[in-house]
Write a protein that holds these residues in place. Structure first.
Motif, PDB file in Angstrom:
ATOM      1  N   GLU A 191     -41.319 -11.313 -11.081  1.00 23.78           N
ATOM      2  CA  GLU A 191     -41.012 -10.927 -12.459  1.00 23.78           C
ATOM      3  C   GLU A 191     -40.985 -12.151 -13.360  1.00 23.78           C
ATOM      4  N   GLU A 192     -40.390 -13.220 -12.854  1.00 23.67           N
ATOM      5  CA  GLU A 192     -40.331 -14.453 -13.647  1.00 23.67           C
ATOM      6  C   GLU A 192     -41.729 -15.014 -13.873  1.00 23.67           C
ATOM      7  N   TRP A 193     -42.575 -14.904 -12.808  1.00 22.34           N
ATOM      8  CA  TRP A 193     -43.983 -15.373 -12.942  1.00 22.34           C
ATOM      9  C   TRP A 193     -44.670 -14.641 -14.090  1.00 22.34           C
ATOM     10  N   LYS A 194     -44.448 -13.340 -14.108  1.00 21.35           N
ATOM     11  CA  LYS A 194     -45.086 -12.546 -15.159  1.00 21.35           C
ATOM     12  C   LYS A 194     -44.556 -12.928 -16.545  1.00 21.35           C
ATOM     13  N   SER A 195     -43.297 -13.304 -16.616  1.00 18.59           N
ATOM     14  CA  SER A 195     -42.710 -13.630 -17.925  1.00 18.59           C
ATOM     15  C   SER A 195     -43.101 -15.018 -18.415  1.00 18.59           C
ATOM     16  N   VAL A 196     -43.563 -15.879 -17.483  1.00 18.20           N
ATOM     17  CA  VAL A 196     -43.937 -17.232 -17.884  1.00 18.20           C
ATOM     18  C   VAL A 196     -45.162 -17.219 -18.796  1.00 18.20           C
ATOM     19  N   GLY A 197     -46.063 -16.308 -18.567  1.00 20.47           N
ATOM     20  CA  GLY A 197     -47.293 -16.256 -19.354  1.00 20.47           C
ATOM     21  C   GLY A 197     -48.432 -16.966 -18.652  1.00 20.47           C
ATOM     22  N   ARG A 198     -49.595 -16.918 -19.262  1.00 20.56           N
ATOM     23  CA  ARG A 198     -50.783 -17.454 -18.635  1.00 20.56           C
ATOM     24  C   ARG A 198     -50.998 -18.884 -19.072  1.00 20.56           C
ATOM     25  N   GLY A 199     -51.594 -19.684 -18.182  1.00 23.40           N
ATOM     26  CA  GLY A 199     -51.976 -21.047 -18.496  1.00 23.40           C
ATOM     27  C   GLY A 199     -53.479 -21.182 -18.441  1.00 23.40           C
ATOM     28  N   GLU A 200     -53.908 -22.380 -18.187  1.00 23.32           N
ATOM     29  CA  GLU A 200     -55.353 -22.605 -18.050  1.00 23.32           C
ATOM     30  C   GLU A 200     -55.854 -21.794 -16.870  1.00 23.32           C
TER      31      GLU A 200
END
Length: 474
Positions: free
Chosen positions: A114-123
Motif C-alpha cells: 500500500e505504501e509503495w502504491k502511495s509513493v507514486g511513480r518514478g523514472e
C-alpha cells in the motif's frame, strides 16, 4: 477546487526559513498539502505557483520541481524521492523475505505494498527495476510461506494419521483387563501424541476429544479398580495385623514344635492374603518376620541344646549297645537276662538322640538282646527237653518197677495159694505138730509177703503218678 478531499477552511499562513510568506492548504485526511507564495485567501491546484506536498511520506507530489526549489532549495525531485522511498521499502521487503513470522510479515508486506502504491511513480526504468526487486522479495516470502504451509499440511496429515493410530490403540486399551499395563502404555501413547505434532485446527480438537475419552475410560476404570483395591488393601491389612498378633504370641510359646507348625501355617496364610499399602505391608511384614526370627532363634537355641543332649544320649546308648553285645555272648543266661533287664531300664531312662542314630542304635541293641534271649531260650528248651527225658525215663523205670511188683505179687499169690492148699499132716504122724506149724509159718510168710508187695505196689503207683504229673508239667 471541486475535489472534495480538500479542506477549504484549513488554510495556514506562514513563512519559509528565508522569510518568504507562504500559504498551506491540507486535505481532510491531512496526508497531502498545497503550497502557494504569499498569504492568499485560497489555493487552487491549477495555479502554477501551487505545489502539491505528501505529508505522510514527507516528499513533494506532482509539480514542477523548478518552482519548488525556489521555495525549498534542498527538496528532492519527485523521481529521486520516489526511488529512495521505494529503496527503503525494498530493503524492508528483503528483510521480511527471510522472516518466518508468516502472519505478521504478510500483514507488513501488505502495508508495504500500500505504501509503495502511495509513493507514486518514478523514472520508468528505475521504477520497473525496483518493482522487480520488491516483487522478487515478496515472491520469495510467499514461496517460503506457501512451502511452509504445504509442509505444515503434510505434517498435519501425518500427525493426523499418527494420532488416529494412537487413538485406535487407546480405544483398544480402554477394554484391557490389565489396567496397570494399559495405564503405562497410555503414558507412552501420551508421549507419542506430544511427539506427533498438531493435526491441524479442524482435526486437532476432535482427535484430542476421542483420545481424551479413551484415556478417561481407562482412568475411570483405574479409579474404580483403585477404590476396589483400597477396600481389598484395608481387608488385607486387617488380616495381616491378625497374623502378626498371632505370630508375636507364638514367638513366646513354650511349645516350640507346635508353635513352629502354627507359624508355618501362618506363613502359608500370609502368602494367600493379597497386598496392602506398601508402607503398611512393609511394616507388618517386618513385625511378622521379626516374630518368626525370634521363634527360629529360640528353636535354634533349643536345637543346639538338643544336639548336645542327643550327642550325650547317643554316647550313653552306644555304651548300652556295647554292654548288650557283651551279654549276648554270655553262657550264664540267668545272670545275663537279669543284667539285660537292668540295661532295658537304663535305655528307657536315656533320652532320645537323632532319629537315624536312635533307630540304628536301637536296632543294634535289640539285635544283641534278641540274640541273648534266643540263646537263653534255646538253652532253656534244651534243659526242659533233658528234664522231660529224665522224667520220661523215671516214669518208664517206675512202670517197670510196677510190672515187677505186680509179677512178684502174682507169684506171691501162687505161693500163698500153695501154702493154703498144702495137705495137713496126719495126726498119727509123730511130726504132725511140727509140720502143722511149718504150714502155718509158710502161710503167714506168704501173707506178709503179699502185704509187703501190696504196700510196695502202692508206693510205686504213687511215685508213678507223681512222675507222670511232673512229666505232663514239662
Amino acid at each position: 477546487m471541486g475535489d472534495g478531499k480538500w479542506d477549504k477552511d484549513d488554510l495556514v499562513h506562514g513563512a519559509t526559513e528565508r522569510g518568504e510568506e507562504v500559504t498551506v492548504k491540507f486535505t481532510k485526511d491531512g496526508n497531502e498539502a498545497l503550497l502557494a507564495r504569499g498569504h492568499v485567501p485560497d489555493i487552487q491546484s491549477d495555479i502554477d505557483h501551487v505545489h502539491v506536498w505528501h505529508q505522510k511520506a514527507g516528499e513533494p507530489g506532482h509539480h514542477d520541481m523548478r518552482r519548488t526549489r525556489k521555495l525549498f532549495p534542498d527538496v528532492k525531485d519527485n523521481w529521486t524521492a520516489a526511488r529512495e522511498a521505494k529503496a527503503r521499502l525494498i530493503s524492508r521487503a528483503e528483510q521480511l523475505a527471510t522472516s518466518t513470522s508468516w502472519k505478521q510479515s504478510g500483514d507488513e508486506f501488505r502495508r508495504l505494498l500500500e505504501e509503495w502504491k502511495s509513493v507514486g511513480r518514478g523514472e520508468r526504468s528505475v521504477d520497473n527495476a525496483q518493482w522487480s526487486q520488491f516483487s522478487a522479495a515478496r515472491d520469495r516470502f510467499n514461496a517460503a510461506r506457501n512451502a511452509y504451509f504445504e509442509q505444515v499440511k503434510r505434517e498435519n496429515e501425518a500427525s493426523r494419521r499418527e494420532k488416529e493410530r494412537i487413538i485406535s490403540r487407546a480405544e483398544a486399551l480402554a477394554h484391557s483387563s490389565d489396567l496397570k499395563a494399559a495405564s503405562d502404555e497410555l503414558k507412552r501413547l501420551m508421549d507419542e501424541w506430544k511427539r506427533a505434532g498438531r493435526a491441524g485446527r479442524e482435526d486437532e480438537q476432535s482427535l484430542w476429544s476421542r483420545f481424551e475419552a479413551a484415556r478417561n475410560r481407562v482412568l475411570d476404570r483405574k479409579k474404580q479398580e483403585f477404590e476396589k483395591r483400597q477396600r481389598e488393601w484395608a481387608s488385607n491389612k486387617s488380616a495381616k495385623e491378625r497374623l502378626v498378633a498371632q505370630a508375636e504370641s507364638l514367638a513366646n510359646s513354650s511349645d516350640l514344635r507346635s508353635a513352629s507348625d502354627q507359624m508355618r501355617k501362618l506363613g502359608e496364610e500370609w502368602k494367600r492374603i493379597g497386598p496392602c499399602e506398601k508402607a503398611d505391608n512393609d511394616r507388618l511384614w517386618s513385625r511378622f518376620n521379626q516374630a518368626r526370627t525370634r521363634l527360629n532363634d529360640r528353636k535354634k537355641q533349643e536345637f543346639d541344646k538338643r544336639e548336645r543332649e542327643w550327642a550325650s544320649n547317643k554316647a550313653a546308648k552306644q555304651r548300652l549297645v556295647s554292654q548288650m553285645e557283651s551279654l549276648s555272648h554270655s553262657s550264664d543266661f540267668r545272670a545275663a537276662k537279669d543284667q539285660a533287664r537292668t540295661l532295658d531300664s537304663q535305655w528307657r531312662a536315656t533320652g532320645p538322640c537323632a532319629k537315624a542314630d536312635n533307630d540304628q542304635l536301637w536296632q543294634q541293641y535289640k539285635s544283641a538282646k534278641d540274640r541273648l534271649f534266643e540263646a537263653a531260650k534255646r538253652a532253656g528248651e534244651q534243659r526242659r527237653a533233658e528234664a522231660r527225658q529224665r522224667a520220661q525215663d523215671h516214669v518208664w523205670r517206675l512202670e517197670e518197677q510196677l510190672r515187677n511188683v505186680e509179677a512178684a505179687i502174682y507169684r506171691a499169690n501162687e505161693n500163698y495159694s500153695r501154702a493154703l492148699s498144702a495137705r495137713s499132716p496126719s495126726m498119727k504122724n509123730p511130726n504132725w505138730m511140727t509140720i502143722s506149724n511149718n504150714h502155718l509159718a509158710r502161710q503167714s510168710a506168704a501173707r506178709e509177703k503179699l502185704a509187703s508187695l501190696g504196700q510196695r505196689k502202692s508206693e510205686v503207683i504213687q511215685k508213678l503218678m507223681d512222675a507222670r504229673s511232673r512229666l505232663n508239667q514239662l
